[in-house]
Write a protein that holds these residues in place. Structure first.
Motif, PDB file in Angstrom:
ATOM      1  N   ILE A 185       0.839  -1.210   0.000  1.00 18.23           N
ATOM      2  CA  ILE A 185       0.000   0.000   0.000  1.00 18.23           C
ATOM      3  C   ILE A 185       0.866   1.250   0.000  1.00 18.23           C
ATOM      4  O   ILE A 185       0.583   2.233  -0.706  1.00 18.23           O
ATOM      5  N   ASP A 186       1.956   1.229   0.757  1.00 19.92           N
ATOM      6  CA  ASP A 186       2.829   2.406   0.833  1.00 19.92           C
ATOM      7  C   ASP A 186       3.611   2.641  -0.450  1.00 19.92           C
ATOM      8  O   ASP A 186       4.142   3.738  -0.657  1.00 19.92           O
ATOM      9  N   SER A 187       3.709   1.620  -1.296  1.00 19.85           N
ATOM     10  CA  SER A 187       4.530   1.735  -2.506  1.00 19.85           C
ATOM     11  C   SER A 187       3.771   2.352  -3.672  1.00 19.85           C
ATOM     12  O   SER A 187       4.354   2.538  -4.740  1.00 19.85           O
ATOM     13  N   LYS A 188       2.495   2.663  -3.499  1.00 21.84           N
ATOM     14  CA  LYS A 188       1.703   3.181  -4.614  1.00 21.84           C
ATOM     15  C   LYS A 188       2.189   4.576  -4.967  1.00 21.84           C
ATOM     16  O   LYS A 188       2.161   5.494  -4.157  1.00 21.84           O
ATOM     17  N   LYS A 189       2.644   4.745  -6.203  1.00 21.64           N
ATOM     18  CA  LYS A 189       3.193   6.007  -6.671  1.00 21.64           C
ATOM     19  C   LYS A 189       2.633   6.330  -8.055  1.00 21.64           C
ATOM     20  O   LYS A 189       2.195   5.440  -8.786  1.00 21.64           O
ATOM     21  N   GLY A 195       2.966   7.278 -19.433  1.00 21.58           N
ATOM     22  CA  GLY A 195       2.061   6.188 -19.086  1.00 21.58           C
ATOM     23  C   GLY A 195       0.917   6.635 -18.210  1.00 21.58           C
ATOM     24  O   GLY A 195      -0.154   6.025 -18.222  1.00 21.58           O
ATOM     25  N   LYS A 196       1.131   7.722 -17.451  1.00 21.95           N
ATOM     26  CA  LYS A 196       0.057   8.201 -16.584  1.00 21.95           C
ATOM     27  C   LYS A 196      -1.129   8.726 -17.401  1.00 21.95           C
ATOM     28  O   LYS A 196      -2.218   8.879 -16.876  1.00 21.95           O
ATOM     29  N   MET A 197      -0.922   9.009 -18.692  1.00 18.68           N
ATOM     30  CA  MET A 197      -2.016   9.454 -19.554  1.00 18.68           C
ATOM     31  C   MET A 197      -2.709   8.282 -20.246  1.00 18.68           C
ATOM     32  O   MET A 197      -3.669   8.486 -20.978  1.00 18.68           O
ATOM     33  N   ARG A 198      -2.189   7.094 -20.069  1.00 16.49           N
ATOM     34  CA  ARG A 198      -2.647   5.953 -20.871  1.00 16.49           C
ATOM     35  C   ARG A 198      -3.225   4.849 -19.996  1.00 16.49           C
ATOM     36  O   ARG A 198      -2.869   3.676 -20.121  1.00 16.49           O
ATOM     37  N   ASN A 199      -4.068   5.246 -19.059  1.00 15.54           N
ATOM     38  CA  ASN A 199      -4.797   4.303 -18.212  1.00 15.54           C
ATOM     39  C   ASN A 199      -3.885   3.450 -17.334  1.00 15.54           C
ATOM     40  O   ASN A 199      -4.254   2.345 -16.925  1.00 15.54           O
ATOM     41  N   ARG A 200      -2.705   3.931 -17.048  1.00 22.04           N
ATOM     42  CA  ARG A 200      -1.822   3.251 -16.093  1.00 22.04           C
ATOM     43  C   ARG A 200      -1.132   4.314 -15.249  1.00 22.04           C
ATOM     44  O   ARG A 200       0.093   4.412 -15.221  1.00 22.04           O
ATOM     45  N   ARG A 201      -1.957   5.132 -14.597  1.00 28.68           N
ATOM     46  CA  ARG A 201      -1.450   6.298 -13.887  1.00 28.68           C
ATOM     47  C   ARG A 201      -0.611   5.925 -12.678  1.00 28.68           C
ATOM     48  O   ARG A 201       0.365   6.590 -12.355  1.00 28.68           O
ATOM     49  N   TYR A 202      -0.976   4.850 -12.009  1.00 30.14           N
ATOM     50  CA  TYR A 202      -0.281   4.471 -10.775  1.00 30.14           C
ATOM     51  C   TYR A 202       0.509   3.184 -10.984  1.00 30.14           C
ATOM     52  O   TYR A 202       0.145   2.328 -11.807  1.00 30.14           O
ATOM     53  N   LYS A 203       1.573   3.038 -10.214  1.00 32.60           N
ATOM     54  CA  LYS A 203       2.350   1.798 -10.198  1.00 32.60           C
ATOM     55  C   LYS A 203       2.537   1.379  -8.744  1.00 32.60           C
ATOM     56  O   LYS A 203       2.633   2.212  -7.843  1.00 32.60           O
ATOM     57  N   MET A 204       2.594   0.074  -8.536  1.00 26.94           N
ATOM     58  CA  MET A 204       2.622  -0.450  -7.176  1.00 26.94           C
ATOM     59  C   MET A 204       3.404  -1.753  -7.171  1.00 26.94           C
ATOM     60  O   MET A 204       3.380  -2.512  -8.147  1.00 26.94           O
ATOM     61  N   LYS A 205       4.090  -2.010  -6.071  1.00 25.49           N
ATOM     62  CA  LYS A 205       4.864  -3.236  -5.955  1.00 25.49           C
ATOM     63  C   LYS A 205       3.937  -4.436  -5.845  1.00 25.49           C
ATOM     64  O   LYS A 205       2.758  -4.311  -5.500  1.00 25.49           O
ATOM     65  N   LEU A 206       4.497  -5.614  -6.135  1.00 22.89           N
ATOM     66  CA  LEU A 206       3.714  -6.851  -6.108  1.00 22.89           C
ATOM     67  C   LEU A 206       3.915  -7.574  -4.784  1.00 22.89           C
ATOM     68  O   LEU A 206       5.005  -7.573  -4.211  1.00 22.89           O
ATOM     69  N   GLY A 207       2.854  -8.208  -4.326  1.00 24.10           N
ATOM     70  CA  GLY A 207       2.883  -8.970  -3.082  1.00 24.10           C
ATOM     71  C   GLY A 207       2.890 -10.462  -3.338  1.00 24.10           C
ATOM     72  O   GLY A 207       3.428 -10.937  -4.346  1.00 24.10           O
TER      73      GLY A 207
END
Length: 405
Positions: A185-189, A195-207
């Motif tokens: 949750i803390d890794s969401k940036k 890419g933020k304009m192309r429906n992938r605005r956020y990136k997050m680590k995998l669990g």
């Protein structure tokens, strides 16, 4: 080689402190680690979801441009026709021109996808599964597994029947994965770049990945937890097992899925019953401890004695150029050099001594010159008299007579 524990504990899914039994470690989880092969297969598999793109065939060539030819003191690049506007006379078509065509335009028939050998994909999958059993590799990927009981983590089949996300989160917290969920949750940036304009605005680590045998509601319960993914044991995907081409992802198994690994991959001797023509890979070395092998009595007994290193002679250093070498020959050299340096500085005792000696030397020379280098009896004048010509007798007599008269 991956871990070689004989048995793995099974934990009650709603009460992880309770063990319900044990299972033998599947051979597929003790395979040799092949990071090179995992990275190669991952790179090629990730290319197979690309979509073709290319520039239009007429892009940059829609104008009726024509070269002005030679003789007008301008380049021979084709130029836009017309007049009265800024566009008229501007270069066109060339890749160096504004609004011109690109060099080597992209085409949709580029080789976008890659074929991968089935055997290579299978070896890469079992290698990634084996790496997930080693805590150092799992922690190296960033997973927080300090509070886990053991790896691989196997839960009873009741977890496949949970229906609510709230239940799933409670199970993760009881297992000791609360720090792992919070890390995700803390890794969401916000993603850098377009890419933020192309429906992938956020990136997050995998669990973690929860691997199940039958979906009785587990997929629905887990799908809304950030970073948590589910996978069926019969459809394991290397892109999920080794994100970014680096193995060691945190895996959580259900009991039936863990049992099915043996039925699917078998052993080194029996082959893989559900994988046609595939046998688990053997390690290149049964014992990878090279230091132990080299130092063993069997190897050391047949080795030749160690050669003595050739005698090395130090390079000769000129002491006139190197103060270090001079100090070895003359320990007083450094003090002497420092004293000579101080003798050139005004106000130092050495400088005063030098000036006193110089003054005394000059006075002594002056007194000597005054005593011995003046008058007709000096050394130079006495020496030059030897080169004077003596007068003849007749000339001497005439001179005497002239003097008498």
């Amino acid at each position: 080689m991956a871990t070689g524990r004989p048995v793995v504990s099974i934990y009650q899914f709603d009460n992880p402190s309770e063990r319900t039994g044990t299972l033998p470690m599947p051979h597929a989880l003790t395979m040799p680690l092949r990071p090179d092969l995992v990275n190669y297969v991952h790179t090629n598999m990730s290319k197979n979801k690309r979509q073709a793109y290319a520039v239009g065939a007429k892009v940059g060539y829609d104008t009726a441009a024509e070269s002005w030819g030679t003789g007008r003191a301008v380049a021979r690049i084709p130029r836009a026709p017309g007049g009265g506007t800024h566009r008229a006379g501007q270069g066109a078509f060339g890749n160096m021109c504004r609004g011109g065509g690109m060099f080597s335009p992209t085409k949709i028939w580029r080789r976008w996808h890659r074929k991968i050998n089935v055997q290579e994909k299978r070896i890469a999958v079992v290698s990634a599964l084996s790496a997930s059993c080693l805590p150092p590799l799992v922690m190296a990927r960033g997973h927080k597994i300090d509070d886990l009981a053991e790896l691989p983590l196997v839960l009873s089949d009741g977890i496949e029947s949970i229906q609510k996300t709230k239940q799933a989160i409670e199970i993760f917290k009881k297992l000791g994965c609360e720090d792992e969920l919070q890390r995700i949750i803390d890794s969401k940036k916000i993603r850098p770049g377009k890419g933020k304009m192309r429906n992938r605005r956020y990136k997050m680590k995998l669990g973690p990945i929860v691997i199940y045998k039958e979906d009785n509601g587990i997929v629905r319960a887990m799908r809304n937890i950030p970073g948590v993914e589910t996978a069926c044991v019969t459809h394991l995907n290397l892109l999920k097992l080794a994100p970014g081409g680096t193995f060691g992802r945190f895996l959580i198994w259900t009991e039936s899925a863990f049992k099915f690994l043996h039925a699917m991959y078998g052993t080194l001797k029996s082959g893989a019953p559900l994988k046609k023509g595939f046998t688990l890979p053997k390690a290149a070395m049964e014992n990878a401890d090279i230091a132990r092998i080299i130092n063993s009595d069997e190897v050391q007994s047949v080795l030749r004695p160690k050669k003595e290193a050739p005698k090395k002679y130090a390079r000769k250093i000129n002491p006139l150029k190197s103060m270090k070498a001079m100090a070895l020959l003359n320990p007083h050299a450094r003090q002497r050099k420092a004293a000579a340096k101080r003798a050139l500085q005004d106000g130092t005792q050495e400088h005063k001594d030098v000036q006193a000696k110089k003054k005394k030397r000059q006075e002594t020379a002056k007194a000597y010159n005054k005593k011995f280098k003046k008058g007709d009896e000096t050394f130079y004048k006495t020496m030059m008299k030897a080169f004077e010509t003596k007068p003849d007798k007749e000339e001497a007599e005439e001179e005497n007579e002239a003097d008498e008269e």
